[in-house]
Design a protein around this motif. Structure first.
Motif, short mmCIF file in Angstrom:
data_model
loop_
_atom_site.label_atom_id
_atom_site.label_comp_id
_atom_site.label_asym_id
_atom_site.label_seq_id
_atom_site.Cartn_x
_atom_site.Cartn_y
_atom_site.Cartn_z
N LEU A 103 -23.53 33.81 14.34
CA LEU A 103 -22.26 33.58 14.19
C LEU A 103 -22.18 32.33 15.03
N ALA A 104 -22.67 32.24 16.21
CA ALA A 104 -22.54 31.14 17.35
C ALA A 104 -22.93 30.04 16.54
N VAL A 105 -24.11 29.92 16.26
CA VAL A 105 -24.54 28.64 15.61
C VAL A 105 -23.81 28.28 14.31
N GLY A 106 -23.47 29.39 13.56
CA GLY A 106 -22.89 29.00 12.32
C GLY A 106 -21.43 28.51 12.44
N VAL A 107 -20.61 28.82 13.54
CA VAL A 107 -19.49 28.16 13.94
C VAL A 107 -19.61 26.76 14.28
N VAL A 108 -20.66 26.48 14.81
CA VAL A 108 -20.80 24.88 15.37
C VAL A 108 -21.32 24.42 13.99
N VAL A 109 -22.19 24.86 13.20
CA VAL A 109 -22.45 24.22 11.96
C VAL A 109 -21.29 23.96 11.17
N LEU A 110 -20.34 24.80 10.81
CA LEU A 110 -19.19 24.72 10.24
C LEU A 110 -18.30 23.68 10.81
N GLY A 111 -18.14 23.30 12.02
CA GLY A 111 -17.28 22.52 12.70
C GLY A 111 -17.93 21.18 12.63
N VAL A 112 -19.06 20.99 12.93
CA VAL A 112 -19.78 19.57 13.06
C VAL A 112 -19.68 19.29 11.45
N GLY A 113 -20.20 20.17 10.52
CA GLY A 113 -20.36 19.81 8.91
C GLY A 113 -18.97 19.35 8.62
N GLN A 114 -17.81 19.95 8.82
CA GLN A 114 -16.49 19.39 8.45
C GLN A 114 -16.51 17.94 8.70
N LEU A 115 -16.78 17.62 10.13
CA LEU A 115 -16.57 16.31 10.43
C LEU A 115 -17.41 15.25 9.98
N VAL A 116 -18.77 15.57 9.77
CA VAL A 116 -19.55 14.77 9.12
C VAL A 116 -19.98 14.86 7.75
N ALA A 117 -19.21 15.71 7.04
CA ALA A 117 -19.61 15.73 5.46
C ALA A 117 -19.28 14.49 4.81
N GLU A 118 -18.05 13.88 4.94
CA GLU A 118 -17.99 12.56 4.23
C GLU A 118 -18.86 11.40 4.64
N PRO A 119 -19.22 11.21 5.63
CA PRO A 119 -19.93 10.09 5.94
C PRO A 119 -21.51 10.17 5.65
N VAL A 120 -21.84 11.41 5.85
CA VAL A 120 -23.37 11.70 5.37
C VAL A 120 -23.45 11.78 3.90
N ALA A 121 -22.61 12.47 3.36
CA ALA A 121 -22.51 12.28 1.70
C ALA A 121 -22.50 10.80 1.18
N ARG A 122 -21.60 10.31 1.81
CA ARG A 122 -21.47 8.65 1.50
C ARG A 122 -22.95 8.01 1.73
N ALA A 123 -23.39 8.31 2.55
CA ALA A 123 -24.84 7.43 3.15
C ALA A 123 -25.77 7.74 2.18
N MET A 124 -25.76 9.11 1.66
CA MET A 124 -26.74 9.70 0.76
C MET A 124 -26.52 9.22 -0.65
#
Length: 436
Positions: free
Chosen positions: A98-119
């Motif tokens: 749960l702790a790691v998952g919340v971190v992944v959720l938060g970071v994922g929301q922030l980086v979703a667009e730039p990472v998807a664009r780069a790929m």
């Protein structure tokens, strides 16, 4: 040999392995259903699903220590007759998830667009992928809870309930997905919501199982730190795998469109057969960990030898089957003459490696069950650095194509075979005790 080791009944091994295979296969099968549903929306949503799904899968792939590491620790406690503490490992792994998952959720929301664009390099595909990914990421903590749940239940030698849970969640989601995508009209977002619904159902069932056990549900940081120590080695091992397979895909893509298509077909078959072989390895984790926890080195050595033989036999059977269908099976995946012409350059490596993979995966399970993650980390990274990566990138420079890529994979597997067989024969992994 019979005076120094103990065997377990074959039905006990396969009683654990067969349900584990069902759990391993459930997610790829659900992805196929999801892909078929979204595919009818058009090429752009399908591309968005492919990219978003790949990024989300990277999360669960890199955090499998929540499953494998938990199995190793839980199995030892279960073998020692300390079931309450074994289930407690599952509780702490769930808090960690749960702790790691919340971190992944938060970071994922922030980086979703730039990472998807780069790929993707395409704004339209990026937009579709981000739409799907930002919704699906809400299931990330729940995916990790499921990994932890699978881990502790395998440790107490219960692989049937996880199968029921996963089939319930994915089954309901498979029915819900086309409804949300089409009649409700949510399109690609409906696919992501159905995905999250599946994770909610499965994770709630695993959480309920902990409550039914009447386990102490309080977080214990000391136990979580110990789990993270084991997890560090398994994450590094996973990164080595990712470096290898991403490099192989990149080199194939730079060879020719036909080569990358052929590589994808053969690699997907390799991945599918890896699930079959890995189910035996999961049985090994549970049985070896329990034997060592029960202070029975003889039984641990016997199970290790037994599982290794099963892996070899199964690998030989798969080798024979896929050699026999070499002229027929590729036609189920493509009719493109250029791709079909490239497939044999990878196919015969894939076929010949099955017995090797059977032994390697079986011994991976044995060593994981023994908690020998540091050795597996070093062996995998060493095999990648000395074998796979140099040959894969050399094949690009010298134009060796798929034959070069799969020669690299073969060397990678042969080096891993040498490492794990040497370790197995040494017996140094068989350290008894409730925890290692």
């Amino acid at each position: 040999m019979t005076s120094t080791v103990e065997r377990v009944p074959a039905r006990r091994v396969f009683g654990l392995a067969v349900p584990a295979l069902g759990v391993l296969a459930a997610e790829p099968l659900y992805v196929l259903v999801d892909t078929a549903v979204v595919g009818h929306l058009g090429a752009l949503p399908l591309a968005g699903l492919a990219l978003g799904g790949t990024l989300l899968a990277l999360v669960s792939t890199q955090l499998t220590f929540l499953s494998y590491g938990t199995t190793a620790r839980t199995a030892r406690l279960h073998g020692a007759g300390r079931r309450a503490e074994a289930v407690g490992e599952g509780v702490q792994a769930t808090w960690l998830a749960l702790a790691v998952g919340v971190v992944v959720l938060g970071v994922g929301q922030l980086v979703a667009e730039p990472v998807a664009r780069a790929m993707s390099g395409d704004e339209r595909i990026t937009a579709e992928a981000v739409t799907w990914l930002r919704i699906a990421l809400f299931g990330a903590p729940l995916i990790l809870v499921t990994l932890a749940g699978n881990g502790w239940m395998r440790g107490v030698q219960d692989t049937v309930r996880p199968l029921r849970y996963v089939l319930a969640g994915n089954g309901i989601s498979a029915v819900l997905c086309p409804v949300l995508v089409y009649p409700v009209g949510w399109g690609l977002a409906g696919s992501a919501i159905a995905n999250v619904v599946a994770q909610v159902i499965v994770s709630v069932l695993f959480l309920r199982a902990l409550v039914v056990e009447r386990a102490d549900l309080r977080p214990r940081p000391a136990v979580m730190r110990a789990q993270l120590g084991l997890g560090r080695d398994l994450v590094l091992r996973s990164l080595a795998f990712q470096a290898c397979f991403v490099s192989a895909a990149a080199v194939a893509a730079r060879t020719s469109p036909a080569a990358v298509g052929a590589h994808q077909i053969v690699l997907q078959l390799w991945t599918f057969l890896a699930l079959v072989l890995d189910s035996v390895a999961i049985a090994a984790q549970s049985l070896v960990g329990a034997a060592l926890g029960a202070e029975s080195r003889r039984r641990a050595l016997g199970v290790a030898a037994q599982i290794t033989r099963y892996g070899l036999v199964l690998g030989c059977v798969l080798c024979a089957v896929f050699a026999a269908v070499s002229q027929v099976l590729p036609l189920a995946f493509t009719t493109d003459p250029a791709v079909l012409a490239q497939i044999p350059h990878a196919w015969w490596f894939f076929v010949a490696l099955q017995p090797v993979a059977g032994v390697v995966f079986a011994l991976d399970g044995v060593l994981l069950g023994a908690g020998d993650a540091a050795f597996l980390r070093t062996a995998t990274i060493g095999s990648a650095v000395l074998g796979f990566l140099p040959l894969v990138w050399a094949s690009l420079g010298f134009g060796w194509g798929l034959a070069g890529i799969w020669t690299g994979l073969s060397l990678f597997m042969l080096l891993r075979l040498a490492f794990v067989v040497t370790r197995w024969r040494s017996g140094r992994w068989a350290v008894t005790g409730a925890l290692r």
